[in-house]
Design an enzyme around this catalytic site. Sequence first.
Site, mmCIF file in Angstrom:
data_model
loop_
_atom_site.group_PDB
_atom_site.id
_atom_site.type_symbol
_atom_site.label_atom_id
_atom_site.label_comp_id
_atom_site.label_asym_id
_atom_site.label_seq_id
_atom_site.Cartn_x
_atom_site.Cartn_y
_atom_site.Cartn_z
ATOM 1 N N ASP A 82 44.693 41.945 37.644
ATOM 2 C CA ASP A 82 44.657 42.220 36.193
ATOM 3 C C ASP A 82 44.715 40.945 35.352
ATOM 4 O O ASP A 82 44.048 40.850 34.324
ATOM 5 C CB ASP A 82 45.872 43.084 35.788
ATOM 6 C CG ASP A 82 45.786 44.486 36.328
ATOM 7 O OD1 ASP A 82 44.706 44.860 36.827
ATOM 8 O OD2 ASP A 82 46.799 45.200 36.277
HETATM 9 P P1 NAP Z 1 47.799 43.221 40.038
HETATM 10 O O1 NAP Z 1 46.851 43.353 38.913
HETATM 11 O O2 NAP Z 1 48.767 44.320 40.276
HETATM 12 O O3 NAP Z 1 46.920 42.990 41.325
HETATM 13 C C1 NAP Z 1 47.495 42.672 42.537
HETATM 14 C C2 NAP Z 1 46.394 42.699 43.578
HETATM 15 O O4 NAP Z 1 46.988 42.229 44.785
HETATM 16 C C3 NAP Z 1 45.864 44.091 43.837
HETATM 17 O O5 NAP Z 1 44.586 44.244 43.270
HETATM 18 C C4 NAP Z 1 45.833 44.198 45.378
HETATM 19 O O6 NAP Z 1 44.481 44.416 45.775
HETATM 20 C C5 NAP Z 1 46.299 42.828 45.855
HETATM 21 N N1 NAP Z 1 47.230 42.909 46.974
HETATM 22 C C6 NAP Z 1 48.262 43.760 47.155
HETATM 23 N N2 NAP Z 1 48.885 43.513 48.311
HETATM 24 C C7 NAP Z 1 48.229 42.459 48.880
HETATM 25 C C8 NAP Z 1 48.403 41.733 50.085
HETATM 26 N N3 NAP Z 1 49.369 42.031 50.968
HETATM 27 N N4 NAP Z 1 47.548 40.709 50.348
HETATM 28 C C9 NAP Z 1 46.558 40.419 49.477
HETATM 29 N N5 NAP Z 1 46.344 41.069 48.318
HETATM 30 C C10 NAP Z 1 47.186 42.077 48.024
HETATM 31 O O7 NAP Z 1 48.677 41.894 39.941
HETATM 32 P P2 NAP Z 1 48.697 40.745 38.857
HETATM 33 O O8 NAP Z 1 47.319 40.169 38.667
HETATM 34 O O9 NAP Z 1 49.795 39.866 39.280
HETATM 35 O O10 NAP Z 1 49.050 41.479 37.504
HETATM 36 C C11 NAP Z 1 50.330 42.018 37.246
HETATM 37 C C12 NAP Z 1 50.219 43.413 36.646
HETATM 38 O O11 NAP Z 1 51.536 43.989 36.551
HETATM 39 C C13 NAP Z 1 49.625 43.392 35.253
HETATM 40 O O12 NAP Z 1 48.877 44.547 35.016
HETATM 41 C C14 NAP Z 1 50.877 43.399 34.391
HETATM 42 O O13 NAP Z 1 50.646 43.909 33.087
HETATM 43 C C15 NAP Z 1 51.762 44.336 35.191
HETATM 44 N N6 NAP Z 1 53.168 44.137 34.802
HETATM 45 C C16 NAP Z 1 53.778 42.947 35.033
HETATM 46 C C17 NAP Z 1 55.049 42.727 34.550
HETATM 47 C C18 NAP Z 1 55.747 41.403 34.728
HETATM 48 O O14 NAP Z 1 56.754 41.202 34.058
HETATM 49 N N7 NAP Z 1 55.265 40.521 35.570
HETATM 50 C C19 NAP Z 1 55.719 43.728 33.858
HETATM 51 C C20 NAP Z 1 55.060 44.948 33.665
HETATM 52 C C21 NAP Z 1 53.781 45.126 34.145
HETATM 53 P P3 NAP Z 1 44.183 45.137 47.179
HETATM 54 O O15 NAP Z 1 44.865 46.441 47.108
HETATM 55 O O16 NAP Z 1 42.699 45.240 47.233
HETATM 56 O O17 NAP Z 1 44.741 44.247 48.233
#
Ligand code: NAP
Length: 465
Positions: A395
């Site tokens: 994301d």
């Molecule tokens: P993300 O959008 O959740 O994407 C993580 C990606 O990691 C997934 O597409 C998944 O794809 C891949 N993945 C999962 N396990 C894996 C593994 N073992 N090896 C390799 N790839 C793996 O993560 P992000 O880019 O870090 O974004 C964070 C999200 O969380 C945002 O939408 C944000 O708004 C939300 N959020 C964050 C917080 C905060 O404080 N950090 C708070 C609230 C919400 P596959 O399934 O294809 O592997």
Amino acid sequence: MSENVSSLLYIVSGVLFIMALRGLSHPTTSRQGNLYGMVGMGLAIVTTLVGHPPAGFGAWILVLLGLGIGGGAGAVIAKRVSMTAMPQLVAAFHSLVGLAAVFVAAGALYAPQAFGIIENGHYHKQSLFEMGLGVAIGAITFTGSVIAFAKLDGRMSGKPIMLPQRHLINALLAAGLVLLLALFIGTESKALFWLIIIASLVLGGLIIIPIGGADMPVVVSMLNSYSGWAAAGIGFTLGNLALIITGSLVGSSGAILSYIMCHAMNRSFISVILGGFGGDTAAAGPGQVETRPVKQGSADDAAYIMKNAERVIIVPGYGMAVAQAQHSLREMADMLKKEGVDVKYAIHPVAGRMPGHMNVLLAEANVPYDEVFELEDINGEFPQADVAFVIGANDVTNPAAKTDKASPIYGMPILDVERAKTVLFIKRGMGSGYAGVENEVFFRDNTMMLFGDAKKVVDQILKAF
Ligand code: NAP
């Protein structure tokens, strides 16, 4: 110990808590910050025990048992918990803070002489208000946190559950609570006190159930803030300065953290509370599968491309945390640096599942702090980078946040990885990220997908070097 001395010691512990928060704001000082917090809390506990000693041997045993069991359980849980399970652990701990506020208020109501809140057979009005409000916030925090824990831990679907007429029901319950509080203060009825607790427990559940899994970290931080205010309220009842200071610090820092998270995700606080974003994919894991073709590469290809690069920017995300790939990643960066490649890490403010998630993991792997950059400081460097190495992030790199007004992440600042010459994307498959939206970068000509578990792929790249 005189009241003046204990007040002074409480202020010293308050200052230590502020120094703890300051220390925790950066990885280099976070251990020191933790230490300040521990010393501050130790001082506050000793001051309370010496200033207001438990009455008799039995009470001492109870206090020591509480300290031993609570402290022991906390230490064991904190040692065992994995970094990815941290948000639900925090939610579980907040539920206990809420419950503690309820118990303390009940204790004050049933033993008012011990707290000096009764005169001529009548409670002080101010104390009734503090107890009623503290208990209401505490009970809301308790059930809200339990549901947040269940959702984050996968024990309950992360999907937003839209109860019919929920806004109306919540508004009626809130209005009912205000009425109960007013009646409680007027009548001093213990039955009304328990009714406040029941109504608040129900309201806490109803507020949190409709909120989707993706918004849960914001909710946890908001509940953290509530629990702080509940503690501060009870602090007034008990006349305990340390509780007032600590509660206010927790209350205000939780509120600020909620604001920062909402701001970084471009979500309004009100829309988070009203629920309905993401969630579904959060519970479903990898998300929907895309059928369009993508360019797929191997660890050998990635090793070759990066060895011949001048600048590599690494973008870690939630998948790196799941795979615990940070140590292998640092080894890979070390090897590249030996080859003369300039390596930097780009951290998005909401990468992972809690603020600072990536910073903590990189610090754990001893990544030098001067190689780690925040979004605003590094985003302009992607056009000059030969490789954007995206490891388990999704994301936070999705350009739909800039182009697609209908997207749930529209307006969220993103890392412009697609502007690098080559984008290497490590993930297990074509699953979407937490917000459940497709990422066009996968299909770009300059993108190469490296499918597999993040740690395994990085280990293969290391071998290929
Ligand atoms: P993300 O959008 O959740 O994407 C993580 C990606 O990691 C997934 O597409 C998944 O794809 C891949 N993945 C999962 N396990 C894996 C593994 N073992 N090896 C390799 N790839 C793996 O993560 P992000 O880019 O870090 O974004 C964070 C999200 O969380 C945002 O939408 C944000 O708004 C939300 N959020 C964050 C917080 C905060 O404080 N950090 C708070 C609230 C919400 P596959 O399934 O294809 O592997």
